[in-house]
Motif scaffolding. Structure first.
Motif, mmCIF file in Angstrom:
data_model
loop_
_atom_site.group_PDB
_atom_site.id
_atom_site.type_symbol
_atom_site.label_atom_id
_atom_site.label_comp_id
_atom_site.label_asym_id
_atom_site.label_seq_id
_atom_site.Cartn_x
_atom_site.Cartn_y
_atom_site.Cartn_z
ATOM 1 N N UNK A 1 0.832 -1.188 0.000
ATOM 2 C CA UNK A 1 0.000 0.000 0.000
ATOM 3 C C UNK A 1 0.877 1.253 0.000
ATOM 4 N N UNK A 2 0.579 2.162 -0.881
ATOM 5 C CA UNK A 2 1.366 3.392 -0.984
ATOM 6 C C UNK A 2 0.992 4.356 0.136
ATOM 7 N N UNK A 3 2.010 5.001 0.677
ATOM 8 C CA UNK A 3 1.828 6.005 1.720
ATOM 9 C C UNK A 3 2.527 7.277 1.281
ATOM 10 N N UNK A 4 2.157 8.379 1.912
ATOM 11 C CA UNK A 4 2.808 9.657 1.623
ATOM 12 C C UNK A 4 3.927 9.892 2.629
ATOM 13 N N UNK A 5 5.052 10.364 2.111
ATOM 14 C CA UNK A 5 6.209 10.676 2.961
ATOM 15 C C UNK A 5 6.683 12.084 2.653
ATOM 16 N N UNK A 6 6.959 12.830 3.711
ATOM 17 C CA UNK A 6 7.550 14.152 3.536
ATOM 18 C C UNK A 6 9.060 13.989 3.611
ATOM 19 N N UNK A 21 6.570 12.568 -1.400
ATOM 20 C CA UNK A 21 6.609 11.450 -2.346
ATOM 21 C C UNK A 21 5.631 10.365 -1.891
ATOM 22 N N UNK A 22 5.208 9.557 -2.826
ATOM 23 C CA UNK A 22 4.387 8.376 -2.551
ATOM 24 C C UNK A 22 5.300 7.161 -2.657
ATOM 25 N N UNK A 23 5.272 6.310 -1.643
ATOM 26 C CA UNK A 23 6.113 5.111 -1.649
ATOM 27 C C UNK A 23 5.486 4.059 -0.736
ATOM 28 N N UNK A 24 5.981 2.836 -0.848
ATOM 29 C CA UNK A 24 5.460 1.746 -0.024
ATOM 30 C C UNK A 24 6.027 1.758 1.388
ATOM 31 N N UNK A 27 11.849 3.488 3.714
ATOM 32 C CA UNK A 27 13.064 3.097 3.005
ATOM 33 C C UNK A 27 12.924 3.335 1.501
ATOM 34 N N UNK A 28 11.776 2.946 0.934
ATOM 35 C CA UNK A 28 11.551 3.130 -0.499
ATOM 36 C C UNK A 28 11.514 4.612 -0.865
ATOM 37 N N UNK A 29 10.967 5.438 0.019
ATOM 38 C CA UNK A 29 10.937 6.886 -0.224
ATOM 39 C C UNK A 29 12.357 7.438 -0.276
ATOM 40 N N UNK A 30 13.182 7.058 0.691
ATOM 41 C CA UNK A 30 14.566 7.528 0.707
ATOM 42 C C UNK A 30 15.365 6.957 -0.465
#
Length: 68
Positions: A1-6, A21-24, A27-30
């Motif tokens: 599930x995708x989540x929002x990360x600042x 960004x949207x990422x799972x 870690x995936x966001x970074x």
């Protein structure tokens, strides 16, 4: 599930720029930010119309999950 990360870009002049960004996972966001930096052959990355980062100006990067 995708989540929002600042994503916070902490610059060497102590300025902080943020980008979402949207990422799972965090870690995936970074990892997506790291890959953008890694492929910046001309020394800068543009994330949108307003954020252009020169890599040698970035001190460190943080990611926080946005909880609504």
């Amino acid at each position: 599930m995708m989540k929002s990360y600042e994503i916070e870009f902490h610059l060497i002049n102590e300025e902080i720029l943020t980008y979402t960004v949207e990422a799972e996972s965090r870690y995936a966001a970074l990892e997506s930010i790291y890959q953008s930096f890694r492929h910046a052959s001309d020394g800068f990355v543009q994330f949108d119309e307003e954020i252009i980062l020169f890599l040698d100006h970035v001190a460190y990067v943080k990611a926080f999950e946005i909880v609504e």
